[in-house]
Scaffold this motif. Structure first.
Motif, PDB file in Angstrom:
ATOM      1  N   ARG A 160       0.830  -1.209   0.000  1.00 51.19           N
ATOM      2  CA  ARG A 160       0.000   0.000   0.000  1.00 51.19           C
ATOM      3  C   ARG A 160       0.868   1.264   0.000  1.00 51.19           C
ATOM      4  O   ARG A 160       0.640   2.190  -0.749  1.00 51.19           O
ATOM      5  CB  ARG A 160      -0.899  -0.017   1.241  1.00 51.19           C
ATOM      6  N   GLU A 161       1.919   1.222   0.818  1.00 48.01           N
ATOM      7  CA  GLU A 161       2.838   2.369   0.910  1.00 48.01           C
ATOM      8  C   GLU A 161       3.671   2.510  -0.365  1.00 48.01           C
ATOM      9  O   GLU A 161       4.085   3.590  -0.746  1.00 48.01           O
ATOM     10  CB  GLU A 161       3.776   2.132   2.100  1.00 48.01           C
ATOM     11  N   LEU A 162       3.873   1.361  -0.994  1.00 50.86           N
ATOM     12  CA  LEU A 162       4.717   1.332  -2.189  1.00 50.86           C
ATOM     13  C   LEU A 162       3.989   1.918  -3.406  1.00 50.86           C
ATOM     14  O   LEU A 162       4.608   2.420  -4.341  1.00 50.86           O
ATOM     15  CB  LEU A 162       5.103  -0.128  -2.467  1.00 50.86           C
ATOM     16  N   ARG A 163       2.655   1.849  -3.389  1.00 51.33           N
ATOM     17  CA  ARG A 163       1.872   2.187  -4.589  1.00 51.33           C
ATOM     18  C   ARG A 163       2.192   3.561  -5.183  1.00 51.33           C
ATOM     19  O   ARG A 163       2.453   3.659  -6.380  1.00 51.33           O
ATOM     20  CB  ARG A 163       0.368   2.051  -4.284  1.00 51.33           C
ATOM     21  N   PRO A 164       2.213   4.628  -4.375  1.00 47.65           N
ATOM     22  CA  PRO A 164       2.517   5.934  -4.993  1.00 47.65           C
ATOM     23  C   PRO A 164       3.924   5.997  -5.581  1.00 47.65           C
ATOM     24  O   PRO A 164       4.161   6.725  -6.551  1.00 47.65           O
ATOM     25  CB  PRO A 164       2.369   6.924  -3.836  1.00 47.65           C
ATOM     26  N   LEU A 165       4.846   5.229  -5.028  1.00 47.32           N
ATOM     27  CA  LEU A 165       6.216   5.240  -5.541  1.00 47.32           C
ATOM     28  C   LEU A 165       6.336   4.422  -6.820  1.00 47.32           C
ATOM     29  O   LEU A 165       7.171   4.691  -7.670  1.00 47.32           O
ATOM     30  CB  LEU A 165       7.180   4.670  -4.496  1.00 47.32           C
ATOM     31  N   ARG A 166       5.491   3.397  -6.945  1.00 48.83           N
ATOM     32  CA  ARG A 166       5.559   2.504  -8.110  1.00 48.83           C
ATOM     33  C   ARG A 166       5.425   3.262  -9.426  1.00 48.83           C
ATOM     34  O   ARG A 166       6.055   2.925 -10.412  1.00 48.83           O
ATOM     35  CB  ARG A 166       4.432   1.477  -8.046  1.00 48.83           C
ATOM     36  N   SER A 167       4.574   4.286  -9.423  1.00 48.61           N
ATOM     37  CA  SER A 167       4.359   5.026 -10.658  1.00 48.61           C
ATOM     38  C   SER A 167       5.644   5.746 -11.091  1.00 48.61           C
ATOM     39  O   SER A 167       5.818   6.065 -12.253  1.00 48.61           O
ATOM     40  CB  SER A 167       3.222   6.040 -10.488  1.00 48.61           C
ATOM     41  N   LYS A 168       6.539   5.976 -10.159  1.00 48.09           N
ATOM     42  CA  LYS A 168       7.782   6.685 -10.463  1.00 48.09           C
ATOM     43  C   LYS A 168       8.932   5.722 -10.758  1.00 48.09           C
ATOM     44  O   LYS A 168      10.063   6.136 -11.017  1.00 48.09           O
ATOM     45  CB  LYS A 168       8.172   7.602  -9.284  1.00 48.09           C
ATOM     46  N   LEU A 169       8.646   4.435 -10.662  1.00 47.55           N
ATOM     47  CA  LEU A 169       9.677   3.404 -10.779  1.00 47.55           C
ATOM     48  C   LEU A 169       9.119   2.291 -11.658  1.00 47.55           C
ATOM     49  O   LEU A 169       8.259   1.530 -11.226  1.00 47.55           O
ATOM     50  CB  LEU A 169       9.953   2.891  -9.358  1.00 47.55           C
TER      51      LEU A 169
END
Ligand code: SF4
Length: 330
Positions: free
Chosen positions: A90-99
């Motif tokens: 869940r915490e990773l989701r916003p970062l995933r779009s940048k990676l």
């Protein structure tokens, strides 16, 4: 920059490791197969780090850990200053779009039952972008990668390998990532198409400022696109440094051997240059040699190499170059 610099790095990798279970019971006893062992590097915004080595050296496993397709068994990966190694989904989701990631086989990574429109828009739908904005973005993306809007209603099998990889790139760029891990993105393509895709990725980097970790077994491919290069052997980085320095004056005997197999553009120079033939195949990570794991194939090996593993450290080659060798060349 060859060491870790968390202040300016977009991505910082520290002592990353992946040990797969070996024969029954060995993992519990601290055994197992070390596919990646103590890998550290960083990537600055907008730069390309080439990650090269023979098949089985751990470069793809490393790439998959960078985007959390695999969870490392040791070490950490910081992206924009945040440890993503053990972050919950869940915490990773916003970062995933940048990676994001681009894969070797474009057809295997594209859903054959979806149109290009559906494939490229999937990451935008996942982040809740409105339908109107998705339509606009997808048209723009498909043109950015050199395809036409009429391609949007077609299916992957209607494209060539190079075009399919362009679709994979469009999908990876849909969320405007800051870092793309490209795992052998051109090795499944014809040589003439490889240069087009590398050229496209270079142009997109200039226009969008995206950083790449570009994984390849071919040093010739990585040379054009990389700013810095890391060479892996049997799960470890054996040399890392500025592209011009590594190619012009390799410090590690393994890098030197790999470079001696890259054809030179000048036929006269190509005729007279020395080619270093490596002895045998790379050893299995299940049973790595003692000391420097490259010693059974190294013409420079001495007694200390058979017993003492060399550390990756700054050499006298200058420019902050690091090599893991008791007797670096440069
Ligand atoms: S440490 Fe020894 S065996 Fe390993 S690369 Fe250097 S010279 Fe060769």
């Amino acid at each position: 920059m060859t060491g870790n610099d968390p202040k300016t790095a977009l991505l910082t990798v520290k002592d990353l490791g992946m040990t797969f279970p070996g024969p029954r019971g060995t993992f519990r006893r601290g055994g197992g197969i070390k596919a990646v062992d103590g890998v550290s590097f960083d990537v600055r915004p907008g730069e390309t780090l080439g990650l090269v080595g023979e098949s089985g050296c751990g470069k793809s496993t490393t790439g998959r850990m960078l985007v959390r397709l695999l969870d490392p068994t040791a070490g950490r990966v910081d992206f924009r200053g945040k440890d993503i190694t053990r972050t919950g989904q869940r915490e990773l989701r916003p970062l995933r779009s940048k990676l994001q990631m681009i894969f070797q086989d474009p057809f295997a990574s594209l859903n054959p039952r979806q149109t290009v429109q559906q494939i490229v828009s999937a990451p935008l739908r996942a982040q809740g972008t409105s339908a109107d904005a998705i339509r606009r973005e997808v048209r723009e993306l498909i043109q950015l990668v050199g395809l036409a809007p009429e391609h949007l209603e077609r299916y992957p099998h209607q494209f060539s390998g190079g075009q399919a990889q362009r679709i994979g790139i469009a999908r990876a760029l849909a969320t405007r990532p800051e870092l793309v891990v490209a795992d052998e993105p051109v090795s499944a393509l014809d040589v003439s198409i490889q240069a087009q895709i590398v050229g496209l990725m270079e142009r997109l980097q200039r226009e969008l400022g995206v950083a790449y970790v570009f994984i390849a077994h071919d040093l010739a491919v990585v040379k054009h696109i990389s700013h810095r290069v890391a060479v892996m052997y049997l799960g470890r980085i054996v040399e890392i440094g500025d592209k011009h320095e590594v190619y012009g004056n390799p410090a590690h005997p393994y890098t030197k051997a790999l470079l001696s197999a890259v054809p030179l553009p000048d036929p006269a120079a190509e005729r007279v240059r020395e080619r270093i033939v490596l002895l045998g195949d790379p050893p299995s990570p299940a049973n790595p040699p003692s000391g420097c794991t490259f010693h059974p194939r190294c013409a420079k090996a001495q007694d200390v190499c058979r017993t003492e593993p060399p550390l990756l450290q700054i050499t006298t080659a200058g420019g902050g170059r690091q090599a893991a060798c008791h007797f670096p060349e440069a």
